[in-house]
Enzyme design. Structure first.
Site, PDB file in Angstrom:
ATOM      1  CG  ASP A   1      -3.645   4.153   3.714  1.00  0.00           C
ATOM      2  OD1 ASP A   1      -4.747   3.982   4.276  1.00  0.00           O
ATOM      3  OD2 ASP A   1      -3.291   3.525   2.693  1.00  0.00           O
TER       4      ASP A   1
ATOM      5  CE  LYS B   1      -9.001  -2.872   3.379  1.00  0.00           C
ATOM      6  NZ  LYS B   1      -8.202  -1.945   2.587  1.00  0.00           N
TER       7      LYS B   1
ATOM      8  CD1 TRP C   1      -2.411  -2.145   1.524  1.00  0.00           C
ATOM      9  CD2 TRP C   1      -3.028  -0.964  -0.273  1.00  0.00           C
ATOM     10  NE1 TRP C   1      -3.443  -2.804   0.904  1.00  0.00           N
ATOM     11  CE2 TRP C   1      -3.843  -2.107  -0.190  1.00  0.00           C
ATOM     12  CE3 TRP C   1      -3.232  -0.078  -1.332  1.00  0.00           C
ATOM     13  CZ2 TRP C   1      -4.856  -2.387  -1.128  1.00  0.00           C
ATOM     14  CZ3 TRP C   1      -4.232  -0.353  -2.266  1.00  0.00           C
ATOM     15  CH2 TRP C   1      -5.027  -1.497  -2.149  1.00  0.00           C
TER      16      TRP C   1
HETATM   17  C1  LIG Z   1      -7.588  -1.469   1.447  1.00  0.00           C
HETATM   18  C2  LIG Z   1      -6.501  -0.472   1.533  1.00  0.00           C
HETATM   19  C3  LIG Z   1      -6.330   0.548   0.576  1.00  0.00           C
HETATM   20  C4  LIG Z   1      -7.195   0.634  -0.672  1.00  0.00           C
HETATM   21  O1  LIG Z   1      -8.441   1.074  -0.383  1.00  0.00           O
HETATM   22  P1  LIG Z   1      -9.506   1.358  -1.566  1.00  0.00           P
HETATM   23  O2  LIG Z   1     -10.681   1.777  -0.768  1.00  0.00           O
HETATM   24  O3  LIG Z   1      -9.687   0.080  -2.316  1.00  0.00           O
HETATM   25  O4  LIG Z   1      -8.945   2.433  -2.406  1.00  0.00           O
HETATM   26  C5  LIG Z   1      -5.316   1.453   0.752  1.00  0.00           C
HETATM   27  N1  LIG Z   1      -4.502   1.389   1.810  1.00  0.00           N
HETATM   28  C6  LIG Z   1      -4.612   0.424   2.745  1.00  0.00           C
HETATM   29  C7  LIG Z   1      -3.671   0.395   3.902  1.00  0.00           C
HETATM   30  C8  LIG Z   1      -5.609  -0.536   2.633  1.00  0.00           C
HETATM   31  O5  LIG Z   1      -5.742  -1.491   3.567  1.00  0.00           O
END
Ligand SMILES: *Cc1c(COP(=O)(O)O)cnc(C)c1O
Length: 360
Positions: free
Chosen positions: A172, A196, A102
């Site tokens: 993030d 999540k 990520w």
């Molecule tokens: C799932 C995830 C993403 C991507 O998220 P989207 O909603 O599909 O854009 C980005 N960063 C992390 C750490 C994630 O777990």
């Protein structure tokens, strides 16, 4: 309800009680003769739901005054672009800590908008480590430091908050938000896709320091401009109303369970049980350095990888779903988000013990 234990990485498990509440609310939401999905986002009824969800989130996470909470769209991936567009001018430098898949995606998107400096990169450990806190030296003049507190695919988690020096700290938190208490005041900006730990996909929660609003580049789309979003109460256009409503129910559920302090204790206990078993089993292994193992995403391998398919087949039959690892790394991964009950982790370990005994 007949439910299995769902270890998916995202979209992921939601609390049973939240799903039951949604079921009861549909199709006649609070006696209105229609569902929450069918009402105007501008109407009093939905605005109340939206504002209440924001207040609950602020209270749970302890968001101080001086921060805006935005409910946005486009997933965390849209934020990979929104962050440089809002926080850095053309030619400015943004710094990154690269701890896995990520981080790599966030870096690639940021390169389209800003000069990127990758300060640390864990490639040498195959992304099973985080950098030493003291090795992070953000150069003066950098606009912001971006990092990924929990790498959802690699199962690597920072046990500390990096020091951004004079730069802004951006995180993030897609796969770790609301998993434990955090000190929001250390961050300039936090963002998280909902799918999540918050609710259904389609919603992204952003926490941003108010003094950073109004700096977006001229060509920034309105829906990615934090100031424009804040000015419109996150509704310059139609928001994902159903996801927002479910997020509010999930916040209530966390609150009723004792808030983030209690959530953190439960999550630590759940992950600890699984890591203890992995480390002592002799049949399975987790590749991540013990100092930075994720509470949320636990990748593991079978020493006899020729049994992977069999493991997945039998686990599914035993009521344990979505244990396959990410397509980029293979093996297995058990995601243990807030809504995964401790019984699910116990059932997984029991199954793993039994499988190891039969095939060891
Ligand atoms: C799932 C995830 C993403 C991507 O998220 P989207 O909603 O599909 O854009 C980005 N960063 C992390 C750490 C994630 O777990």
């Amino acid at each position: 309800m007949s439910r299995i234990f769902n270890f998916a990485a995202g979209p992921a498990v939601l609390p049973d009680s939240v799903l039951e509440r949604i079921r009861d609310d549909l199709p006649d939401w609070q006696g209105r003769g229609m569902s929450v999905m069918e009402v105007s986002h501008r109407g009093k009824d939905f605005v109340e739901v939206a504002e209440r969800a924001e207040q609950s989130f602020r209270r749970l996470l302890g968001v101080p005054a001086g921060y805006k909470v935005l409910f946005m769209q486009g997933g965390a991936t849209a934020q990979f672009a929104a962050v440089p567009l809002n926080l850095a001018g053309v030619g400015d430098t943004a710094c990154f800590l690269n701890t896995g898949q990520w981080s790599i995606k966030a870096i690639a998107e940021a390169r389209r908008y800003v000069e990127v400096e990758v300060l640390t990169d864990e490639q040498a450990s195959n992304y099973t480590t985080v950098p030493e806190a003291t090795s992070i030296k953000v150069p003066g003049g950098a606009a912001y430091l971006h990092y990924t507190p929990n790498e959802t695919i690699g199962g690597v988690e920072f046990p500390y908050v990096p020091n951004p020096g004079s730069a802004l700290l951006v995180a993030d938190m897609s796969s770790t938000i609301l998993s434990r208490p955090i000190d929001v005041s250390k961050f300039a900006l936090i963002y998280a896709g909902a799918q999540k730990n918050i609710g259904p996909s389609g919603l992204t929660v952003v926490v941003v320091r108010e003094d950073l609003l109004g700096r977006a580049r001229k060509l920034t789309p309105t829906v990615l401009d934090y100031a424009a979003m804040a000015a419109a109460g996150s509704m310059p256009n139609t928001p994902p109303t159903f996801a927002w409503y479910v997020a509010g129910l999930v916040f209530d559920w966390i609150d009723a369970g004792g808030g983030l302090e209690a959530m953190g204790q439960r999550n630590a206990a759940k992950a600890g049980m699984l890591y203890d078993y992995l480390d002592t089993s002799g049949f399975y292994a987790n590749p991540v350095h013990p100092g930075c193992r994720s509470w949320m995403n636990v990748p593991f391998t079978l020493h006899r990888s020729e049994l992977d398919k069999q493991f997945l087949l039998e686990s599914r039959t035993a009521g344990l779903a979505n244990l396959e690892g990410h397509r980029s790394v293979g093996g297995m991964r058990a995601s243990l988000y807030n809504a995964m009950p401790v019984e699910g982790v116990k059932a997984l370990i029991e199954f793993m013990q039994d499988f190891a005994q039969r095939h060891g």
